[in-house]
Enzyme design. Sequence first.
Site, PDB file in Angstrom:
ATOM      1  N   PRO A   1     -10.192  -0.255  -5.828  1.00 20.19           N
ATOM      2  CA  PRO A   1      -9.240   0.863  -5.883  1.00 20.19           C
ATOM      3  C   PRO A   1      -9.655   2.068  -5.046  1.00 20.19           C
ATOM      4  O   PRO A   1      -8.810   2.895  -4.697  1.00 20.19           O
ATOM      5  CB  PRO A   1      -9.197   1.225  -7.379  1.00 20.19           C
ATOM      6  CG  PRO A   1      -9.636  -0.009  -8.079  1.00 20.19           C
ATOM      7  CD  PRO A   1     -10.647  -0.648  -7.175  1.00 20.19           C
TER       8      PRO A   1
ATOM      9  N   GLU B   1     -15.816  -3.380 -14.649  1.00 16.77           N
ATOM     10  CA  GLU B   1     -15.829  -1.994 -14.164  1.00 16.77           C
ATOM     11  C   GLU B   1     -16.006  -1.903 -12.656  1.00 16.77           C
ATOM     12  O   GLU B   1     -16.007  -0.823 -12.099  1.00 16.77           O
ATOM     13  CB  GLU B   1     -16.953  -1.216 -14.854  1.00 16.77           C
ATOM     14  CG  GLU B   1     -16.594  -0.722 -16.239  1.00 16.77           C
ATOM     15  CD  GLU B   1     -15.408   0.224 -16.225  1.00 16.77           C
ATOM     16  OE1 GLU B   1     -15.452   1.256 -15.553  1.00 16.77           O
ATOM     17  OE2 GLU B   1     -14.409  -0.093 -16.911  1.00 16.77           O
TER      18      GLU B   1
ATOM     19  N   ASP C   1       9.754  -7.489  10.786  1.00 15.99           N
ATOM     20  CA  ASP C   1       9.850  -7.164   9.364  1.00 15.99           C
ATOM     21  C   ASP C   1       9.608  -5.682   9.091  1.00 15.99           C
ATOM     22  O   ASP C   1       9.177  -4.929   9.960  1.00 15.99           O
ATOM     23  CB  ASP C   1       8.845  -8.000   8.563  1.00 15.99           C
ATOM     24  CG  ASP C   1       9.457  -9.313   8.121  1.00 15.99           C
ATOM     25  OD1 ASP C   1      10.672  -9.484   8.287  1.00 15.99           O
ATOM     26  OD2 ASP C   1       8.711 -10.170   7.623  1.00 15.99           O
TER      27      ASP C   1
END
Length: 252
Positions: A88, A116, A168
């Site tokens: 993340p 974690e 696209d």
Amino acid sequence: MEFVFITLFPEMIQNACSVSILGRAAQEGLISVRCVNPRDYATDRHRSVDDTTCGGGAGMVLKPQTYLAALDRARELVPGALVAAMTPVGEQLQQERVCGLAKSGRDLIFLCGHYEGFDERILMEADLRLSIGDFVLTGGELPALCVMDAVARFIPGVLGKQVSAEEDSFHYSLLEYPQYTRPVEYHGKTVPEVLLSGDHAKIGQWRRKEALRATLRHRPELLRQMQWQKGDGRLFLALKEEKKENSQAEKD
């Protein structure tokens, strides 16, 4: 192109890559997908791959011993591959990065985390850290599959027509224009006449205008990095006038 996933759940990867376009690409030898399980390199009887956080705190952290041993094996399988850690805190994936990975010609090794997250010493071995958005998932497998899917589409032969990947959404920093197929009329809604005209110049102009409209409506921030083309200014003025007319009609 070869993709190696360092994952505790190889069945997730194998199942996803056995169907649809990726499955066909693998069968035809256009891509190769392999998995290395860090648990195979655990030395204790519980085959543990994580431990408590140094300094205290909730959750378990993935240990460097097992993951780096798995990474060594992956590098043996695909020497010279780029190592991407799915986390993340990584760079948020954009189409520009996808194109760069595809054009580099380098194979990819994905570090898929759980719990974690990674011991920082694992991340130090990565060439780049990638995220697919500002949210947290239970593991890195799904994000890694997203990256592979996006990159694989640019490998010659994976899609029916290479132009499909090149045109696209996001390729020109614009969302894609609306698409239609037959029947021409369905429940009172019809295909725009211009798409049935056979006039490719007018069709191209309509598609460009609708791509601009979609981007302006849903992702206006993308317009700051779009590649301007001749005639875009005129199309923007037309969209502005249409918006003005629609607002007036709503008031009336």
